[in-house]
Scaffold this motif. Structure first.
Motif, PDB file in Angstrom:
ATOM      1  N   UNK A 158     -28.680  12.374 -14.732  1.00  0.00           N
ATOM      2  CA  UNK A 158     -28.357  12.586 -16.146  1.00  0.00           C
ATOM      3  C   UNK A 158     -26.861  12.496 -16.409  1.00  0.00           C
ATOM      4  N   UNK A 159     -26.524  11.897 -17.558  1.00  0.00           N
ATOM      5  CA  UNK A 159     -25.138  11.913 -18.021  1.00  0.00           C
ATOM      6  C   UNK A 159     -24.985  13.068 -18.998  1.00  0.00           C
ATOM      7  N   UNK A 160     -24.228  14.078 -18.612  1.00  0.00           N
ATOM      8  CA  UNK A 160     -24.033  15.210 -19.516  1.00  0.00           C
ATOM      9  C   UNK A 160     -23.030  14.868 -20.614  1.00  0.00           C
ATOM     10  N   UNK A 161     -22.083  13.948 -20.336  1.00  0.00           N
ATOM     11  CA  UNK A 161     -21.110  13.613 -21.399  1.00  0.00           C
ATOM     12  C   UNK A 161     -21.798  12.866 -22.535  1.00  0.00           C
ATOM     13  N   UNK A 162     -22.726  11.966 -22.201  1.00  0.00           N
ATOM     14  CA  UNK A 162     -23.387  11.187 -23.260  1.00  0.00           C
ATOM     15  C   UNK A 162     -24.382  12.061 -24.027  1.00  0.00           C
ATOM     16  N   UNK A 163     -25.179  12.857 -23.304  1.00  0.00           N
ATOM     17  CA  UNK A 163     -26.131  13.744 -23.995  1.00  0.00           C
ATOM     18  C   UNK A 163     -25.383  14.775 -24.843  1.00  0.00           C
ATOM     19  N   UNK A 164     -24.239  15.271 -24.315  1.00  0.00           N
ATOM     20  CA  UNK A 164     -23.475  16.300 -25.027  1.00  0.00           C
ATOM     21  C   UNK A 164     -22.814  15.774 -26.292  1.00  0.00           C
ATOM     22  N   UNK A 165     -22.523  14.466 -26.306  1.00  0.00           N
ATOM     23  CA  UNK A 165     -21.867  13.883 -27.480  1.00  0.00           C
ATOM     24  C   UNK A 165     -22.791  13.918 -28.696  1.00  0.00           C
ATOM     25  N   UNK A 166     -24.082  13.682 -28.432  1.00  0.00           N
ATOM     26  CA  UNK A 166     -25.061  13.695 -29.527  1.00  0.00           C
ATOM     27  C   UNK A 166     -26.455  13.693 -28.898  1.00  0.00           C
ATOM     28  N   UNK A 167     -27.323  14.665 -29.232  1.00  0.00           N
ATOM     29  CA  UNK A 167     -28.654  14.701 -28.608  1.00  0.00           C
ATOM     30  C   UNK A 167     -29.461  13.415 -28.827  1.00  0.00           C
ATOM     31  N   UNK A 168     -29.102  12.650 -29.883  1.00  0.00           N
ATOM     32  CA  UNK A 168     -29.825  11.389 -30.121  1.00  0.00           C
ATOM     33  C   UNK A 168     -29.494  10.328 -29.068  1.00  0.00           C
ATOM     34  N   UNK A 169     -28.459  10.588 -28.263  1.00  0.00           N
ATOM     35  CA  UNK A 169     -28.130   9.653 -27.190  1.00  0.00           C
ATOM     36  C   UNK A 169     -28.937   9.929 -25.914  1.00  0.00           C
ATOM     37  N   UNK A 170     -29.902  10.830 -25.993  1.00  0.00           N
ATOM     38  CA  UNK A 170     -30.660  11.219 -24.797  1.00  0.00           C
ATOM     39  C   UNK A 170     -31.209  10.028 -24.001  1.00  0.00           C
ATOM     40  N   UNK A 171     -31.843   9.025 -24.652  1.00  0.00           N
ATOM     41  CA  UNK A 171     -32.378   7.916 -23.840  1.00  0.00           C
ATOM     42  C   UNK A 171     -31.297   7.205 -23.019  1.00  0.00           C
ATOM     43  N   UNK A 172     -30.065   7.105 -23.567  1.00  0.00           N
ATOM     44  CA  UNK A 172     -28.993   6.454 -22.798  1.00  0.00           C
ATOM     45  C   UNK A 172     -28.465   7.361 -21.690  1.00  0.00           C
ATOM     46  N   UNK A 173     -28.523   8.661 -21.930  1.00  0.00           N
ATOM     47  CA  UNK A 173     -28.065   9.616 -20.909  1.00  0.00           C
ATOM     48  C   UNK A 173     -29.040   9.672 -19.738  1.00  0.00           C
ATOM     49  N   UNK A 174     -30.294   9.338 -20.005  1.00  0.00           N
ATOM     50  CA  UNK A 174     -31.355   9.565 -19.022  1.00  0.00           C
ATOM     51  C   UNK A 174     -31.907   8.308 -18.380  1.00  0.00           C
ATOM     52  N   UNK A 175     -31.878   7.176 -19.096  1.00  0.00           N
ATOM     53  CA  UNK A 175     -32.562   5.984 -18.596  1.00  0.00           C
ATOM     54  C   UNK A 175     -31.599   4.827 -18.442  1.00  0.00           C
ATOM     55  N   UNK A 176     -31.394   4.427 -17.200  1.00  0.00           N
ATOM     56  CA  UNK A 176     -30.557   3.266 -16.871  1.00  0.00           C
ATOM     57  C   UNK A 176     -30.965   2.869 -15.458  1.00  0.00           C
ATOM     58  N   UNK A 177     -30.436   1.786 -14.938  1.00  0.00           N
ATOM     59  CA  UNK A 177     -30.864   1.329 -13.602  1.00  0.00           C
ATOM     60  C   UNK A 177     -30.585   2.401 -12.551  1.00  0.00           C
ATOM     61  N   UNK A 178     -31.591   2.654 -11.699  1.00  0.00           N
ATOM     62  CA  UNK A 178     -31.483   3.641 -10.609  1.00  0.00           C
ATOM     63  C   UNK A 178     -31.201   5.060 -11.109  1.00  0.00           C
TER      64      UNK A 178
END
Ligand code: DO4
Ligand code: MG
Length: 278
Positions: A158-178
């Protein structure tokens, strides 16, 4: 019993003996109506093999093929707390508090096999993220009929910086290659996993443990059945599904993963999932 997916077949471990199963179709085997009984019948009349250690060293694959990986959120108090803290500046803190107490759980799509790695493989941190953590999670295997028939170890990177910036960014914080790791095996008990099972996370940097912590799975706020019931309400899974049950272990706020870190997640009865950060 434990099931390992290998390059050359399927390995079954039972009472320190190893067997190659006669069924070679992973998706079909996992979705047998009574998986435990099916595995017992695989052992009957089958001879244990002697080269299992070599096979496990050289041939292990992630225990997933055509299944989807979903994840649960804010199922442990510590996850609720950490997320409220990380998103307080963006005004998103209340969401986590509310979902912890709400009737409907937070469930989100995490990955398919293409974005999932197995034990011994590399996991990734995003280049556009400054604050990254592993999330060690007991992961259910639920068959196509909606029954929990096995358990594995999951890492919900998980990326805490991206999720913390805005909860709507959750899919980008959680789903990416590997971004998802599963393994090393699927543990198939005759009954449900014991509630006093421990999950332990250890992060090793240059031969030194820089973080370690444990939690018992009975600290979870919701039952496994409740999570599965919501997930299967309006979604069908013809090949079954993996469901990460949420993290109860969060490293301190100043901690972020670095390239080369080794992440070891152990769950009693199942084993240890080991991944290095790319
Ligand atoms: O609410 C965001 C994600 C939560 C999560 O992944 C967890 O609690 O494990
Ligand atoms: Mg998680």
């Amino acid at each position: 019993m434990k099931l390992y997916r290998l390059k050359s077949g399927i390995l079954l471990e039972h009472e320190n003996n190893y067997y190659l199963t006669l069924e070679v179709d992973w998706d079909r085997l996992l979705n047998q109506e009574n998986l435990y009984k099916e595995l017992q019948s695989e052992i009957n009349g089958n001879k244990p093999i002697t080269n299992a250690e070599k096979l496990l060293r050289e041939e292990i694959l992630p225990p997933i093929l055509r299944q989807e990986v979903w994840a649960s959120g804010v199922t442990y108090y510590r996850s609720r707390d950490a997320r409220m803290e990380e998103s307080k500046d963006s005004g998103g803190g209340d969401f986590y508090d509310k979902v912890y107490d709400a009737e409907r759980p937070e469930l989100f799509f995490k990955a398919t096999a293409a974005r999932t790695v197995g034990s011994g493989d590399l996991v990734n941190i995003r280049k556009d993220s400054t604050w990254n953590v592993p999330e060690p999670e007991l992961t259910l295997f639920i068959n196509s009929r909606g029954a929990i028939s096995g358990y594995t170890i999951g890492n919900d990177m998980s990326s805490r910086s991206i999720e913390g910036e805005n909860p709507l960014y959750l899919p980008q914080a959680k789903t990416y290659d590997r971004s998802a790791a599963l393994g090393p095996c699927i543990y198939v008990p005759s009954t449900r996993i014991s509630p006093d099972t421990n999950i332990t996370l250890e992060i090793i940097r240059k031969d030194t443990t820089v973080f370690t912590d444990s939690i018992r799975i009975d600290q979870i706020k919701r039952s496994h059945d409740e999570l599965v019931e919501y997930l299967y309400r309006e979604c069908s899974f013809p090949y079954g599904c993996f469901l990460m049950t949420g993290t109860g272990i969060i490293p301190p706020s100043k901690f972020t993963l670095a390239s080369g870190d080794e992440i070891r997640i152990s769950i009693d009865e199942i084993g240890t999932l080991i991944n290095k950060v790319a």
